[in-house]
Write a protein that holds these residues in place. Structure first.
Motif, PDB file in Angstrom:
ATOM      1  N   ASP A  15       1.118  -1.488   0.330  1.00 41.22           N
ATOM      2  CA  ASP A  15       0.138   0.363   0.268  1.00 41.22           C
ATOM      3  C   ASP A  15       0.817   1.231  -0.014  1.00 41.22           C
ATOM      4  O   ASP A  15       2.243   1.485   0.695  1.00 41.22           O
ATOM      5  N   ALA A  16       0.373   2.530  -0.941  1.00 42.80           N
ATOM      6  CA  ALA A  16       1.216   3.436  -0.851  1.00 42.80           C
ATOM      7  C   ALA A  16      -0.227   4.570  -0.731  1.00 42.80           C
ATOM      8  O   ALA A  16      -1.032   3.904  -1.369  1.00 42.80           O
ATOM      9  N   PRO A  17       0.002   6.090  -0.416  1.00 43.54           N
ATOM     10  CA  PRO A  17      -0.544   6.762  -0.332  1.00 43.54           C
ATOM     11  C   PRO A  17      -1.450   6.852  -1.976  1.00 43.54           C
ATOM     12  O   PRO A  17      -0.873   6.967  -2.926  1.00 43.54           O
ATOM     13  N   LEU A  18      -2.623   6.833  -2.148  1.00 45.73           N
ATOM     14  CA  LEU A  18      -3.451   7.540  -2.765  1.00 45.73           C
ATOM     15  C   LEU A  18      -2.769   8.529  -4.567  1.00 45.73           C
ATOM     16  O   LEU A  18      -2.358   8.005  -4.839  1.00 45.73           O
ATOM     17  N   THR A  19      -2.106   9.066  -3.974  1.00 46.70           N
ATOM     18  CA  THR A  19      -2.312  10.397  -4.194  1.00 46.70           C
ATOM     19  C   THR A  19      -0.648  10.283  -4.829  1.00 46.70           C
ATOM     20  O   THR A  19      -0.474  10.807  -6.235  1.00 46.70           O
ATOM     21  N   VAL A  21       0.258   7.480  -5.430  1.00 43.69           N
ATOM     22  CA  VAL A  21       0.027   6.139  -7.184  1.00 43.69           C
ATOM     23  C   VAL A  21      -0.773   7.063  -8.202  1.00 43.69           C
ATOM     24  O   VAL A  21       0.060   6.858  -9.531  1.00 43.69           O
ATOM     25  N   VAL A  22      -1.764   7.911  -7.790  1.00 46.32           N
ATOM     26  CA  VAL A  22      -2.391   8.939  -9.885  1.00 46.32           C
ATOM     27  C   VAL A  22      -0.725  10.393  -9.895  1.00 46.32           C
ATOM     28  O   VAL A  22      -0.581  10.194 -11.069  1.00 46.32           O
ATOM     29  N   TYR A  23      -0.306  10.584  -9.064  1.00 41.93           N
ATOM     30  CA  TYR A  23       1.066  11.924  -8.863  1.00 41.93           C
ATOM     31  C   TYR A  23       2.047  10.822  -9.957  1.00 41.93           C
ATOM     32  O   TYR A  23       2.307  11.796 -11.072  1.00 41.93           O
ATOM     33  N   ARG A  24       2.020   9.994  -9.604  1.00 43.67           N
ATOM     34  CA  ARG A  24       3.817   8.791 -10.839  1.00 43.67           C
ATOM     35  C   ARG A  24       2.481   8.671 -11.593  1.00 43.67           C
ATOM     36  O   ARG A  24       3.331   8.897 -13.233  1.00 43.67           O
ATOM     37  N   ARG A  25       1.355   8.671 -12.645  1.00 39.76           N
ATOM     38  CA  ARG A  25       0.875   8.434 -13.405  1.00 39.76           C
ATOM     39  C   ARG A  25       1.272   9.033 -13.588  1.00 39.76           C
ATOM     40  O   ARG A  25       0.680   9.338 -15.122  1.00 39.76           O
ATOM     41  N   VAL A  44     -11.724  15.270 -13.874  1.00 38.37           N
ATOM     42  CA  VAL A  44     -12.768  14.467 -13.848  1.00 38.37           C
ATOM     43  C   VAL A  44     -12.359  13.070 -15.656  1.00 38.37           C
ATOM     44  O   VAL A  44     -12.599  11.642 -14.358  1.00 38.37           O
ATOM     45  N   GLU A  45     -11.418  12.886 -15.911  1.00 39.42           N
ATOM     46  CA  GLU A  45     -11.498  12.319 -17.770  1.00 39.42           C
ATOM     47  C   GLU A  45     -10.133  11.270 -16.772  1.00 39.42           C
ATOM     48  O   GLU A  45     -10.590  10.386 -16.692  1.00 39.42           O
ATOM     49  N   LEU A  46      -9.406  11.895 -15.976  1.00 41.64           N
ATOM     50  CA  LEU A  46      -8.117  11.251 -15.065  1.00 41.64           C
ATOM     51  C   LEU A  46      -8.690  10.297 -14.307  1.00 41.64           C
ATOM     52  O   LEU A  46      -8.476   9.764 -13.762  1.00 41.64           O
ATOM     53  N   ALA A  47      -9.502  10.956 -13.316  1.00 38.66           N
ATOM     54  CA  ALA A  47     -10.058  10.164 -12.644  1.00 38.66           C
ATOM     55  C   ALA A  47     -11.069   9.249 -13.117  1.00 38.66           C
ATOM     56  O   ALA A  47     -10.450   7.888 -12.132  1.00 38.66           O
ATOM     57  N   ARG A  54     -12.283  12.635  -7.818  1.00 37.08           N
ATOM     58  CA  ARG A  54     -11.235  13.661  -8.279  1.00 37.08           C
ATOM     59  C   ARG A  54     -10.181  14.302  -7.444  1.00 37.08           C
ATOM     60  O   ARG A  54      -9.160  14.831  -6.661  1.00 37.08           O
ATOM     61  N   GLY A  55     -10.480  14.198  -6.057  1.00 36.34           N
ATOM     62  CA  GLY A  55      -9.731  13.748  -4.432  1.00 36.34           C
ATOM     63  C   GLY A  55      -8.173  14.337  -4.841  1.00 36.34           C
ATOM     64  O   GLY A  55      -6.942  15.227  -4.842  1.00 36.34           O
ATOM     65  N   PRO A  56      -8.001  12.352  -5.021  1.00 35.05           N
ATOM     66  CA  PRO A  56      -6.277  12.054  -5.129  1.00 35.05           C
ATOM     67  C   PRO A  56      -5.872  13.347  -6.604  1.00 35.05           C
ATOM     68  O   PRO A  56      -4.728  13.442  -6.704  1.00 35.05           O
ATOM     69  N   VAL A  57      -6.590  13.095  -7.389  1.00 38.53           N
ATOM     70  CA  VAL A  57      -6.261  13.358  -8.677  1.00 38.53           C
ATOM     71  C   VAL A  57      -5.946  15.332  -8.468  1.00 38.53           C
ATOM     72  O   VAL A  57      -4.734  15.689  -9.165  1.00 38.53           O
ATOM     73  N   ARG A  58      -6.910  15.929  -7.794  1.00 35.93           N
ATOM     74  CA  ARG A  58      -6.418  17.068  -7.627  1.00 35.93           C
ATOM     75  C   ARG A  58      -5.437  17.390  -6.534  1.00 35.93           C
ATOM     76  O   ARG A  58      -4.277  18.985  -6.713  1.00 35.93           O
TER      77      ARG A  58
END
Length: 230
Positions: A15-19, A21-25, A44-47, A54-58
């Motif tokens: 496990d790792a902070p979801l943000t 994961v999204v940041y690396r992607r 919205v599209e990335l989420a 949308r929170g982690p994407v933002r």
């Protein structure tokens, strides 16, 4: 896909902070050209693509702004940073100064064994690119001569500036400078000359060759970006 599952997949079960994961992607998407310079960040599209809210994407977008990969004007949507000839030249001018000094220091401080390993790694990397069009094993974190030399300098401030503060912007511009096969071949020849000067312990020559190498890359990128702008 749930938010939990995307975390596990990206960390091979850890496990790792979801943000993160999204940041690396998002970084990988920018490096690979999936999110092109100047393009709007559609949260919205990335989420939806990542299977998260949308929170982690933002939050990832805010982090990308912090390293200057994403920009946001007042009342405007976030965008991937645009590459201009002027901004490229400014960034490469910083590199010329700092990497020139780093090369000088590395020539003095690297062990003979470290230099020989650097040569072997560089040859293996170039051979793989020549044969297969990718780094050994297809690793995203492929061999990086510039990063190796900067870290070998032992100067913590130079390392922080080039491998931390400016690393992500440099990676985008450098990827652009090496996007033409002819430049890849020229760059390898220049890399080989630099490492040969380091192996000969000629610090002044190594510094001069590094500066010239970066200047050629800067002119190449600026020329390409100027052409695209017109």
């Amino acid at each position: 896909m749930t938010e939990k599952s995307i975390t596990a997949i990206d960390k091979d079960g850890i496990d790792a902070p979801l943000t993160d994961v999204v940041y690396r992607r998002m970084l990988d998407g920018i490096y690979a050209g999936g999110l092109v310079p100047g393009s709007v960040i559609n949260e919205v599209e990335l989420a939806r693509e990542f299977g998260v809210s949308r929170g982690p994407v933002r939050e990832a977008v805010r982090r990308l702004q912090g390293i200057q990969i994403v920009t946001r004007e007042p009342y405007m949507k976030a965008r991937v940073v645009s590459m201009t000839a002027e901004s490229a030249l400014e960034l490469f001018q910083i590199r010329m100064g700092l990497e020139g000094v780093a090369c000088f220091l590395a020539t003095q401080r690297m062990s003979d064994d470290a230099i020989e390993q650097l040569l072997r790694d560089m040859d293996a990397h170039y051979e793989s690119w020549t044969r297969h069009g990718h780094a050994p094993g297809g690793s995203e974190r492929r061999f990086d001569l510039h990063e190796r030399i900067v870290k070998a300098s032992g100067n913590k401030r130079i390392i922080a500036a080039l491998c931390e503060d400016l690393y992500h912007l440099l990676r985008i511009y450098r990827r652009h400078s090496g996007s033409v096969l002819e430049r890849k071949d020229d760059a390898y020849d220049e890399h080989w000359q630099i490492v040969r000067a380091i192996r000969s312990r000629d610090a002044r020559l190594a510094e001069s060759l590094m500066r010239s190498h970066i200047e050629r890359a800067a002119n190449h990128v600026a020329s390409q970006l100027s052409t695209l702008a017109h």
